[in-house]
Structures are given as C-alpha cells and as structure tokens.
Scaffold this motif. Structure first.
Motif, PDB file in Angstrom:
ATOM      1  N   ASN A  28       0.821  -1.221   0.000  1.00 58.57           N
ATOM      2  CA  ASN A  28       0.000   0.000   0.000  1.00 58.57           C
ATOM      3  C   ASN A  28       0.851   1.265   0.000  1.00 58.57           C
ATOM      4  O   ASN A  28       0.406   2.316   0.456  1.00 58.57           O
ATOM      5  CB  ASN A  28      -0.938  -0.020   1.199  1.00 58.57           C
ATOM      6  N   LEU A  30       1.675   3.077  -2.467  1.00 54.63           N
ATOM      7  CA  LEU A  30       1.125   4.065  -3.394  1.00 54.63           C
ATOM      8  C   LEU A  30      -0.403   3.925  -3.402  1.00 54.63           C
ATOM      9  O   LEU A  30      -0.936   2.841  -3.148  1.00 54.63           O
ATOM     10  CB  LEU A  30       1.690   3.857  -4.800  1.00 54.63           C
ATOM     11  N   PRO A  31      -1.126   4.998  -3.716  1.00 60.11           N
ATOM     12  CA  PRO A  31      -2.600   4.959  -3.647  1.00 60.11           C
ATOM     13  C   PRO A  31      -3.199   3.903  -4.574  1.00 60.11           C
ATOM     14  O   PRO A  31      -2.808   3.795  -5.738  1.00 60.11           O
ATOM     15  CB  PRO A  31      -3.002   6.371  -4.104  1.00 60.11           C
ATOM     16  N   GLY A  33      -3.070   0.553  -4.180  1.00 64.60           N
ATOM     17  CA  GLY A  33      -2.362  -0.715  -4.262  1.00 64.60           C
ATOM     18  C   GLY A  33      -1.237  -0.682  -5.273  1.00 64.60           C
ATOM     19  O   GLY A  33      -1.233   0.119  -6.216  1.00 64.60           O
ATOM     20  N   LEU A  34      -0.259  -1.544  -5.084  1.00 65.47           N
ATOM     21  CA  LEU A  34       0.994  -1.501  -5.829  1.00 65.47           C
ATOM     22  C   LEU A  34       0.959  -2.395  -7.067  1.00 65.47           C
ATOM     23  O   LEU A  34       0.574  -3.564  -6.997  1.00 65.47           O
ATOM     24  CB  LEU A  34       2.132  -1.955  -4.918  1.00 65.47           C
ATOM     25  N   THR A 167       0.647  -7.416  -9.891  1.00 63.92           N
ATOM     26  CA  THR A 167       0.374  -6.981  -8.514  1.00 63.92           C
ATOM     27  C   THR A 167       0.839  -8.043  -7.520  1.00 63.92           C
ATOM     28  O   THR A 167       0.674  -7.880  -6.320  1.00 63.92           O
ATOM     29  CB  THR A 167      -1.132  -6.728  -8.321  1.00 63.92           C
ATOM     30  N   LYS A 190       3.707   1.564  -9.528  1.00 64.41           N
ATOM     31  CA  LYS A 190       2.645   2.539  -9.749  1.00 64.41           C
ATOM     32  C   LYS A 190       1.451   2.194  -8.868  1.00 64.41           C
ATOM     33  O   LYS A 190       1.217   1.016  -8.568  1.00 64.41           O
ATOM     34  CB  LYS A 190       2.222   2.543 -11.226  1.00 64.41           C
ATOM     35  N   GLY A 191       0.720   3.207  -8.458  1.00 68.00           N
ATOM     36  CA  GLY A 191      -0.475   3.010  -7.640  1.00 68.00           C
ATOM     37  C   GLY A 191      -1.718   2.938  -8.499  1.00 68.00           C
ATOM     38  O   GLY A 191      -1.899   3.756  -9.408  1.00 68.00           O
ATOM     39  N   GLN A 194      -3.717   6.177  -8.989  1.00 68.27           N
ATOM     40  CA  GLN A 194      -3.009   7.400  -9.373  1.00 68.27           C
ATOM     41  C   GLN A 194      -3.410   7.896 -10.762  1.00 68.27           C
ATOM     42  O   GLN A 194      -3.348   7.136 -11.738  1.00 68.27           O
ATOM     43  CB  GLN A 194      -1.499   7.161  -9.366  1.00 68.27           C
ATOM     44  N   TRP A 202       5.597   8.027  -9.315  1.00 65.47           N
ATOM     45  CA  TRP A 202       5.866   6.597  -9.232  1.00 65.47           C
ATOM     46  C   TRP A 202       7.138   6.362  -8.413  1.00 65.47           C
ATOM     47  O   TRP A 202       7.802   7.307  -7.985  1.00 65.47           O
ATOM     48  CB  TRP A 202       6.031   6.002 -10.634  1.00 65.47           C
TER      49      TRP A 202
END
Length: 339
Positions: A28, A30-31, A33-34, A167, A190-191, A194, A202
């Motif tokens: 988590n 990045l907004p 989920g990764l 993911t 990256k989220g 985003q 990123w």
C-alpha cells in the motif's frame, strides 16, 4: 474523419517520473495498491498519433521520429488516430537490451539509418496511455488507463509491445532478481488509483550487483575524499570506468585512512571532463582528480554498462585493503552485457 489530439496533448508533453527507492515498497505504498513493471533500458518515448500522423518524442522534448523509423512505421500501422502512448524505445541485441545501439542512432545519417534499422531494429514498449480516441485520459486512475492500454494492445505485433505488469509481490521480486540478466534495470511501481501527472509520482527500485574495482583517484583531498573514481583493466590498461555517488563525511574519512597520494608514473590525468565520468551530467566542464596509489574497493552498480564504463554513478560499499589491485579483472557478467 481521423481523430485529432486535444490541444493539451500536442507534442511534446511532460511525462510522469519515478523517484528512486532503496527497498521493495509495501503493498500500500502508493494509492490504490501496488503494481510493478520492468524498468526498461532505452529511450523514454511518447508516441502521438494525431489524425493519422505519428511522431515520437523524448522525455526532454526532442523529436525522435527520424531516428526510429522502424518503431514509427509499426505505430503508424497499428495505433489508432487520437492515441498518445507513454513507453520506451529499446533495441534487443543477442538476447539483451542494447542502449549503446540506440545512442548510435542519434549520430547516424539519414541515408544510413535504413540499413542500421534492419541490422538492429528498434521496438516500442508501451506502459501507459495518455489519450484514446482523441480524449485525454490522464485524469483516469492508473488501473483504468491500464485496461484501456490492454484493449489497444490486444492485436499488436512486434515491434510494438505491451509492458508486462503484476500486482503479485513474489512475482515482482522474481523479476527484480532474474530480469537484469536481459538488461532490465529494475522495477517501476505505480499506484492503481493514481492519475497521470508530470511529477515524480511513481517509484523505482534498481537491481544492484556488487563488484571489486580499482580506486586510483578521488574527488577531493586524499584524507577526506568526496567520491571515488573507479577503474578496471580494459585492453591491457587501467581505464576509468565511472565515479561513485557522494561519500558521507564519515565514510570519506574512513576510506581516506587507506589512501596514499600517487607517485610518478600514474596512468591517469589529473583533469578530465565531467561528462566522461557521468554522461548524463549537465556540467560539461573539467573535473579535477586527486590521484592515489591504486587501491581495491567494493562497489554496487546497476545493469547500465556500456562495455567500457558504468553509465550511472556507482555506490561505494567498503574498502578491500587485503586485495591486490593487479588481481582485479572486469567481471564476466559485465563482459557478457556488451556482447
């Protein structure tokens, strides 16, 4: 009527960037989920199809259409009008990425380019989409943009490719371990939530290998070096292959205890160009070297090796006073990277 691009997406446009991290981020971080994808070793390139006319542009805003006729032709054939892609132009050579082959295109004449493109063709790897059907998609969350991109890429054929993504953290860690053998530099994260912004939104994690090199010069005084100048024996001579990142005061002081000012007959000059130490440096002036008696140090470096030098600054890890500089060799892995 062919779709045109909106005024805000007339080339060139500023691209999203990634900030360097030293450890694998949490799920988590990045907004939304990764997601992880390979960090390609090529020219960051945006592709624009404006009403049926394709142009390619670099991250710095330079047009690359002329030097990438093969990638341009593939995009003209397979990319619908009104689409903008963010991606990487790459060249594969004997099973790994060849950045130097891309750079040679920058100085290849227009007349010679067709033959060069046949010998070592370029590919375009897409990893994001900024417009579809003439509509700006940058405000769409990354998960949605990825779905649009996958739909666009459904029927693509080489040399146009979709960058893989996952993911699955375990799979991503496997990629980080295994893909550098092909020239992949690491991973970009990256989220899912985003939007696309022209900022460092990123994250990137580079694969690092550890090797012994010869330190035969430093930046700064011998007793308190600010950076090491790394050397390796190439074609029978100790050649400068790069510089380190800036050393902390503590590390520089500890290393300085082992260093001795050079005597007569040192193989390196006392002044070289800054760009010969770091080809991406904006400082084109001279760099003053403090020559020292050759001394073995351990460094960490990413996969970006040109065959005669590291393309990025290396990381100093520790001194190796127990080793003889005469025994240091170019690591086999680096030789393999330039074949």
């Amino acid at each position: 009527m062919a779709e045109s691009l909106p005024p805000a997406l007339q080339p060139p446009v500023a691209v999203a960037l990634a900030k360097l991290v030293k450890t694998f981020p949490g799920r988590n971080a990045l907004p939304g989920g990764l997601s992880a994808e390979p960090k390609w070793d090529g020219f960051r390139t945006t592709a624009f199809n404006d009403g049926g006319m394709v142009t390619l542009w670099s991250r710095q805003g330079k047009e690359l259409t002329r030097i990438l006729p093969d990638a341009t032709a593939a995009l003209e054939e397979q990319l619908p009008p009104g689409v903008v892609l963010d991606g990487e132009a790459v060249i594969w050579n004997r099973g790994r990425l060849d950045f130097d082959a891309l750079q040679r295109r920058m100085v290849t004449s227009r007349a010679a380019l067709p033959a060069v493109a046949i010998e070592l063709p370029a590919s375009f790897v897409a990893f994001d989409v900024l417009a579809v059907a003439g509509q700006d998609t940058r405000a769409v969350p990354f998960s949605g943009r990825r779905q649009l991109l996958e739909e666009l890429a459904r029927d693509w054929a080489a040399p146009l490719h979709l960058s893989p993504i996952t993911t699955d953290v375990d799979l991503a860690k496997t990629w980080l371990r295994d893909l550098p053998a092909t020239g992949i530099e690491g991973l970009v994260f990256k989220g899912g939530a985003q939007p696309y912004e022209a900022a460092r939104i990123w994250s990137k994690l580079k694969h690092k290998d550890v090797w012994d090199v010869v330190c035969a010069a430093v930046i700064g005084p011998v007793s308190q070096p600010q950076a090491i100048i790394a050397g390796l024996p190439i074609d029978g001579e100790l050649k400068i292959v790069g510089r380190s990142t800036v050393l902390s005061t503590k590390v520089g002081r500890e290393l300085g205890r082992y260093l001795q000012a050079a005597g007569h007959g040192h193989p390196w000059p006392e002044e070289i160009s800054e760009s010969s130490l770091n080809r991406f440096s904006r400082d084109k002036g001279p760099a003053r070297l403090t020559l020292v008696e050759p001394f073995v140090v351990e460094i960490s470096a990413d996969v970006a090796w040109s065959g005669t030098s590291f393309r990025h600054p290396v990381g100093y890890r520790r001194s190796r006073p127990e080793l003889d500089p005469a025994d240091v060799r170019v690591p086999p892995e680096l030789n393999n990277r330039h074949r």
